[in-house]
Design an enzyme around this catalytic site. Structure first.
Site, PDB file in Angstrom:
ATOM      1  N   GLU A   1       0.818  -1.223   0.000  1.00 38.60           N
ATOM      2  CA  GLU A   1       0.000   0.000   0.000  1.00 38.60           C
ATOM      3  C   GLU A   1       0.851   1.273   0.000  1.00 38.60           C
ATOM      4  O   GLU A   1       0.325   2.373   0.113  1.00 38.60           O
ATOM      5  CB  GLU A   1      -0.917   0.004   1.229  1.00 38.60           C
TER       6      GLU A   1
ATOM      7  N   ASP B   1      -7.749  -5.776  -4.962  1.00 36.11           N
ATOM      8  CA  ASP B   1      -6.797  -6.019  -3.883  1.00 36.11           C
ATOM      9  C   ASP B   1      -6.867  -7.460  -3.386  1.00 36.11           C
ATOM     10  O   ASP B   1      -6.835  -7.722  -2.187  1.00 36.11           O
ATOM     11  CB  ASP B   1      -7.006  -5.054  -2.707  1.00 36.11           C
TER      12      ASP B   1
ATOM     13  N   ASN C   1      -0.772  -7.677  -3.949  1.00 37.86           N
ATOM     14  CA  ASN C   1      -1.458  -6.788  -4.890  1.00 37.86           C
ATOM     15  C   ASN C   1      -0.504  -5.881  -5.644  1.00 37.86           C
ATOM     16  O   ASN C   1       0.546  -5.484  -5.125  1.00 37.86           O
ATOM     17  CB  ASN C   1      -2.468  -5.921  -4.129  1.00 37.86           C
TER      18      ASN C   1
END
Length: 599
Positions: free
Chosen positions: A193, A319, A277
Site C-alpha cells: 500500500e 486487492d 497486490n
C-alpha cells in the site's frame, strides 16, 4: 512418555506411512516437536500426536498461560524444540524462551529488539508478526517490522547478527515468518500500500550476507527468470513480462509484496511463495496484466531462479493479494498420484496445481457467491471476469464478492492425511469499491481506492470449511458470527482446532465438523494453534490470542466504527468487534487432566 503412549504414537505414524500418506515435506526431527511455522516444510499443519482425540477432547483444560506484554495483533504460533518453547510478539517483536520442564514454563530469556516507534503507522494492517524460523546450528530468526532480519542465539537470547532487508521510511516493512532452507534464511517484505517493489531475499544463516534477491516485478534478470522457466499458458510467455505488462515505469512501484507463508519440497528442491497486490489499488492507473503480482512462484532456494510461476488474478482490480499459503500434498487426481500444491486465494478460488510445473488442475470457488469471475479457464489459466464487478475510478462498483480482505486472508489452512481433507478458516465478506487517482511519493500511502466492506451471503462473517482439493468442493462447513481469522491445526487424534475473532479456540471432529470442545481465551484469536509433546510425555495444545490484523484493526488500533471505510474498509465489516473482545497478547496452553491423559 508412557509405554502405552509410545505404542499408540508408533502405530499412528506407521499407519499413515503404510497408507502412503506421509508428508510431502521433510518431517520434523521429533514428531512431538513443532520446529517451523507449519511444523513441516509442506505447511500441512498436521501433527501425528493423538493423545488428544475425539473421545477425550471435551475434557481439555487450560494448563498454563503467558502474557507477551504487547497489546496488538498476535499472528503465527510458538516453536518447540526439546524442552524449550519460543514465543514471539507483535511489534516490537519480542522473543521469549520458556522452560517447559518447570511448572508454568518460566522464562529462560527475553530479547527485546530496539525499533523506532515511527514504524507503527507505516504498517497498513496492524503491527503483526507471523513467527520465527530456526536453524539446527542453534539460531532463531525473526523479521522485524522496521525492516531488519535478526538472528538470535537460541540458548542465550543474544543477538548474533542483524541486517537491513527493508526500509520503513520508504514504506517497506516486514511481518512474515522467514524460512530456513539448508544454510540460507529467506525473508520477504510488506508495504504493497506504499508503492514498494516486492521481493524475496536469501541470506547466509551464519553471517547474514545476502546470497540472492528476486523481485516480483521488473525485467527477467531481476525476477530471476531464466531459460529453464516453465510457462504453461500464453499469458505467461514472453520476455520481461514484469515490465511489458505495466504502463510506463509503474512496475518500479508495482507492489507484489511477499508477506505470506513459505513452503519447500526437499525432493524437488523448490520453495514456494506468493506475491501480493499491484500498487496502486486503482486499476485505471496500471493497464495490463501487471506481472508478477498476484503470483505463485516456485524457486530454487540455492540460486533464487524461478522454475515456474502462475498468476491467479491478472490486472487485479480488487486487492486480492495472492500471498496465502501454498500447501504441498500428494493427491490422487485423474487416476494417478500428483505432487500437488493447494492454495486458497483471497479471490475466493481454491487452486490445486501440479507443483512440479505450475499447471492448474482444479480451480473452484470455496466461498459463497463469488461474482467477480465466473470461473477459471483451465486451458488458459485465466479467470473469466464479470465486467459488472470490475472496478474503476469513474464510479463505485457495488456488492463485489469477496471483499478485498478475501474469502480467506493470512489465516493458514491445515491438511489431514487421515481424511484427505483441507480445513480452511475463512471470511464471508463482500464490498463496494471505488478507485481513486493517486500520485506516488516515497514513504507515503499509495492505495488509490475507497472500500466499504460488509457481511457476505447469509450475514455470518465467517465459515470454517472442510475442502476436497481433488474435486474442488466443500465437504462440510461451520458458520461463525465473525471471521474465522485464526489458523487451523489438524491432528492424528481426529480433532481439528481453530480460533475465532471473539477469542474462542474450538476443537471439532475432522470427519463431520461437529464441535466437540471450545474455550474462551483472553482476546480474539488471529494466531494459529499448534501442538507438542511436553517433557512429561503429555500432549499440549497452544494458541496465541490478541485481536488485531486487518479484520481486527479497529480494536487493535482503537479506531471507532463511525467511518465504515476506515482501516482500508475493515471497519465496515468489523466495526462491532469491540463488543466481542478486548486487546490482548496471551499464550494459552491446554492439556488433558492427569487421569484422562494417562489412559
Amino acid at each position: 512418555m508412557s509405554k502405552d503412549t509410545r505404542q499408540r504414537y508408533r502405530v499412528s505414524v506407521l499407519a499413515l506411512l503404510v497408507l502412503g500418506l506421509a508428508s510431502a515435506g521433510a518431517a520434523a526431527d521429533s514428531q512431538g516437536e513443532w520446529t517451523m511455522t507449519g511444523r513441516t516444510y509442506d505447511l500441512q499443519r498436521f501433527s501425528p500426536l493423538d493423545q488428544i482425540n475425539t473421545n477425550n477432547v471435551a475434557r481439555l483444560q487450560a494448563a498454563w498461560s503467558f502474557s507477551t506484554g504487547v497489546l496488538r495483533g498476535h499472528e503465527g504460533n510458538p516453536l518447540v524444540f526439546g524442552n524449550v518453547m519460543y514465543v514471539h510478539s507483535a511489534f516490537p517483536n519480542i522473543v521469549y524462551a520458556l522452560d517447559l520442564t518447570k511448572p508454568g514454563a518460566p522464562m529462560l530469556w527475553k530479547h527485546v529488539p530496539a525499533q523506532p516507534a515511527e514504524t507503527i503507522p507505516v504498517a497498513c494492517c496492524d503491527v503483526v508478526n507471523r513467527g520465527l524460523a530456526y536453524h539446527p546450528s542453534g539460531k532463531l530468526f525473526i523479521e522485524l517490522l522496521a525492516g531488519d532480519l535478526l538472528a538470535i542465539d537460541a540458548k542465550t537470547g543474544k543477538q548474533l547478527w542483524r541486517v537491513k532487508n527493508a526500509d520503513y521510511e520508504e514504506g517497506s516493512t516486514m511481518t512474515n515468518a522467514p524460512i530456513v532452507i539448508k544454510d540460507v534464511v529467506i525473508a520477504g517484505i510488506s508495504g504493497g500500500e506504499f508503492g514498494v517493489r516486492g521481493r524475496v531475499n536469501a541470506y547466509n544463516v551464519n553471517t547474514g550476507q545476502e546470497v540472492w534477491r528476486a523481485y516480483s516485478t521488473g525485467p527477467d534478470s531481476d525476477v530471476k527468470i531464466g531459460s529453464d522457466f516453465i510457462a504453461n499458458y500464453p499469458s505467461h510467455k514472453g520476455k520481461d513480462l514484469g515490465v511489458s505488462t505495466w504502463q510506463g515505469d509503474e512496475w518500479k512501484r508495482g507492489g507484489g509484496t511477499t508477506w505470506g507463508w513459505y513452503s519447500y519440497d526437499p525432493q524437488l528442491n523448490l520453495f514456494y511463495y506468493s506475491t501480493g497486490n499491484p500498487g496502486t489499488w486503482n486499476p485505471d492507473q496500471r493497464p495490463g496484466d501487471n506481472k508478477w503480482s498476484m503470483t505463485i512462484f516456485a524457486r530454487n532456494p540455492d540460486t533464487g531462479m524461478a522454475r515456474w510461476a502462475y498468476q491467479m488474478t491478472p490486472h487485479d482490480e480488487w486487492d486480492y493479494d495472492g500471498v496465502n499459503e501454498n500447501i504441498l500434498v500428494d493427491l490422487p487426481i485423474g487416476g494417478q498420484t500428483v505432487k500437488a500444491l493447494v492454495h486458497f486465494d483471497r479471490n475466493g478460488f481454491g487452486y490445486t496445481l501440479d507443483r512440479t510445473n505450475g499447471k492448474v488442475l482444479v480451480a473452484q470457488p470455496y466461498g459463497p457467491g463469488v461474482n467477480w469471475a465466473s470461473k477459471v479457464d483451465l486451458t488458459t489459466g485465466v479467470p473469466v471476469k464479470n465486467p459488472q464487478f470490475g472496478t474503476t475510478d469513474k464510479k463505485t462498483t457495488e456488492k463485489i464478492c469477496p471483499a478485498a480482505i478475501g474469502y480467506k486472508d493470512q489465516q493458514p489452512a491445515a491438511f489431514s492425511p487421515a481424511t484427505g481433507l483441507f480445513y480452511v478458516p475463512t471470511n464471508n465478506i463482500c464490498m463496494d469499491y471505488e478507485g481513486v487517482e493517486v500520485k506516488y511519493a516515497v514513504g507515503q500511502p499509495y492505495v488509490g481506492a475507497i472500500v466499504r466492506m460488509f457481511p457476505g451471503p447469509g450475514g455470518n462473517r465467517g465459515r470454517f470449511i472442510a475442502w476436497d482439493a481433488t474435486k474442488g468442493k466443500v465437504v462440510w462447513e461451520a458458520k461463525e458470527t465473525l471471521a474465522a481469522y485464526g489458523g487451523a491445526l489438524a491432528t492424528a487424534g481426529g480433532v481439528v482446532f481453530y480460533g475465532t475473532m471473539e477469542g474462542w479456540l474450538k476443537g471439532i471432529d475432522a470427519k463431520s465438523g461437529k464441535e466437540l470442545w471450545k474455550f474462551k481465551t483472553p482476546s480474539g484469536i488471529i494466531g494459529n494453534p499448534m501442538t507438542y509433546l511436553g517433557p512429561d510425555g503429555k500432549q499440549y495444545v497452544a494458541v496465541l490470542s490478541g485481536i488485531g490484523g486487518w479484520a481486527g484493526i479497529g480494536v487493535a488500533a482503537g479506531i471507532g466504527p463511525e467511518d465504515p471505510t476506515a482501516g482500508l474498509g475493515a471497519l465496515g465489516a468489523f466495526g462491532d468487534a469491540d463488543k466481542y473482545t478486548n486487546q490482548g497478547g496471551v499464550l494459552t496452553v491446554f492439556a488433558l487432566p492427569e487421569r484422562v491423559a494417562s489412559r
